[in-house]
Design an enzyme around this catalytic site. Structure first.
Site, PDB file in Angstrom:
ATOM      1  N   LYS A   9       1.447   1.599   1.335  1.00 15.03           N
ATOM      2  CA  LYS A   9       2.542   1.251   2.243  1.00 15.03           C
ATOM      3  C   LYS A   9       2.558   2.233   3.434  1.00 15.03           C
ATOM      4  O   LYS A   9       1.791   3.212   3.463  1.00 15.03           O
ATOM      5  CB  LYS A   9       3.845   1.227   1.440  1.00 15.03           C
ATOM      6  CG  LYS A   9       3.793   0.150   0.324  1.00 15.03           C
ATOM      7  CD  LYS A   9       5.137  -0.221  -0.271  1.00 15.03           C
ATOM      8  CE  LYS A   9       5.696   0.827  -1.180  1.00 15.03           C
ATOM      9  NZ  LYS A   9       6.803   0.295  -2.054  1.00 15.03           N
ATOM     10  N   TYR A  49       8.493  -9.913  -0.574  1.00 14.85           N
ATOM     11  CA  TYR A  49       9.635  -9.313  -1.280  1.00 14.85           C
ATOM     12  C   TYR A  49      10.784 -10.315  -1.510  1.00 14.85           C
ATOM     13  O   TYR A  49      11.925  -9.902  -1.693  1.00 14.85           O
ATOM     14  CB  TYR A  49      10.137  -8.088  -0.514  1.00 14.85           C
ATOM     15  CG  TYR A  49       9.300  -6.837  -0.767  1.00 14.85           C
ATOM     16  CD1 TYR A  49       8.992  -6.420  -2.068  1.00 14.85           C
ATOM     17  CD2 TYR A  49       8.835  -6.051   0.284  1.00 14.85           C
ATOM     18  CE1 TYR A  49       8.228  -5.276  -2.309  1.00 14.85           C
ATOM     19  CE2 TYR A  49       8.067  -4.895   0.051  1.00 14.85           C
ATOM     20  CZ  TYR A  49       7.777  -4.522  -1.254  1.00 14.85           C
ATOM     21  OH  TYR A  49       7.031  -3.384  -1.487  1.00 14.85           O
ATOM     22  N   ASN A 112       7.864   5.353  -1.870  1.00  8.77           N
ATOM     23  CA  ASN A 112       7.050   5.506  -3.086  1.00  8.77           C
ATOM     24  C   ASN A 112       5.586   5.078  -2.910  1.00  8.77           C
ATOM     25  O   ASN A 112       4.881   4.814  -3.874  1.00  8.77           O
ATOM     26  CB  ASN A 112       7.722   4.821  -4.274  1.00  8.77           C
ATOM     27  CG  ASN A 112       7.875   3.331  -4.104  1.00  8.77           C
ATOM     28  OD1 ASN A 112       7.431   2.757  -3.105  1.00  8.77           O
ATOM     29  ND2 ASN A 112       8.490   2.690  -5.081  1.00  8.77           N
ATOM     30  N   HIS A 115       2.294  -0.335  -3.471  1.00 11.82           N
ATOM     31  CA  HIS A 115       2.744  -1.528  -4.189  1.00 11.82           C
ATOM     32  C   HIS A 115       1.610  -1.959  -5.101  1.00 11.82           C
ATOM     33  O   HIS A 115       0.440  -1.891  -4.707  1.00 11.82           O
ATOM     34  CB  HIS A 115       3.060  -2.681  -3.226  1.00 11.82           C
ATOM     35  CG  HIS A 115       3.227  -3.990  -3.925  1.00 11.82           C
ATOM     36  ND1 HIS A 115       4.427  -4.374  -4.487  1.00 11.82           N
ATOM     37  CD2 HIS A 115       2.330  -4.975  -4.221  1.00 11.82           C
ATOM     38  CE1 HIS A 115       4.257  -5.555  -5.083  1.00 11.82           C
ATOM     39  NE2 HIS A 115       2.999  -5.931  -4.941  1.00 11.82           N
ATOM     40  N   GLU A 126       0.419 -13.129  -5.228  1.00 10.08           N
ATOM     41  CA  GLU A 126       0.354 -12.113  -4.169  1.00 10.08           C
ATOM     42  C   GLU A 126      -1.032 -12.063  -3.525  1.00 10.08           C
ATOM     43  O   GLU A 126      -1.147 -11.922  -2.304  1.00 10.08           O
ATOM     44  CB  GLU A 126       0.736 -10.747  -4.734  1.00 10.08           C
ATOM     45  CG  GLU A 126       2.212 -10.657  -5.085  1.00 10.08           C
ATOM     46  CD  GLU A 126       2.617  -9.298  -5.649  1.00 10.08           C
ATOM     47  OE1 GLU A 126       3.816  -9.102  -5.890  1.00 10.08           O
ATOM     48  OE2 GLU A 126       1.743  -8.435  -5.867  1.00 10.08           O
TER      49      GLU A 126
END
Ligand code: DAT
Ligand code: MG
Length: 151
Positions: A9, A49, A112, A115, A126
């Site tokens: 990310k 998302y 974080n 993903h 995905e």
């Protein structure tokens, strides 16, 4: 072969951790299937998302993932989904297992770093959302028989 979408990310890209994520997946024995570096559109972010729409953190999550480029990859191997989730660590970095990426490099849930698909069913969705079929490379490694019990 089981596959998982993996994203480094925007925070991971900005902090120079693309290589760190790749090296951990490579060393584990997983196979790179596809990769691209891109700016995530609002539409792609919202579809990716969609399951979190309506949650308190949804708007900031969309802002975060669209704020700067991401490294999108597909990795495969036996039990790839579970293996990669384990290598990345729990969503909240302070709950991630020592040795995991989120433990070793992150502090906050909203930063974080990565993903990874959470189930085999979601991983296929995905992968199809982020990559076209022709971008997925089907290849054999000379070392496969030393890493995969069945190949
Ligand atoms: P994961 O990324 O481990 O699959 P998730 O799908 O539950 O976690 O949530 C997607 C992202 O949304 C997560 O990486 C960080 C953010 N997020 C999840 N729960 C959150 C919370 N309670 N507060 C703030 N951000 C959250
Ligand atoms: Mg998730």
């Amino acid at each position: 072969m089981e596959r998982s979408l993996v994203l480094v990310k925007p925070d991971g890209v900005q902090r120079g951790l693309i290589g760190e994520v790749i090296i951990r997946l490579e060393r584990r024995g997983l196979m790179l299937v596809a990769a691209k570096f891109l700016n995530v559109s609002q539409e792609l972010a919202e579809t990716h998302y969609a399951i979190h729409k309506g949650k308190p953190f949804y708007d900031t999550l969309i802002k975060y993932i669209t704020s700067a480029p991401v490294m999108a990859m597909v990795w495969g191997g036996p039990n790839a989904v579970a293996a990669i989730r384990q290598t990345m660590g729990a969503t909240r970095p302070t709950e991630a297992a020592p040795g995991s990426v989120r433990h070793d490099f992150a502090l906050e849930i909203g930063r974080n770093l990565t993903h990874a698909s959470d189930t085999v069913e979601n991983s296929e969705k995905e992968v199809a959302l982020w990559f076209t079929p022709s971008e997925l490379i089907n290849w054999k490694r000379e070392t496969d028989r030393w890493i995969f019990e069945q190949n």
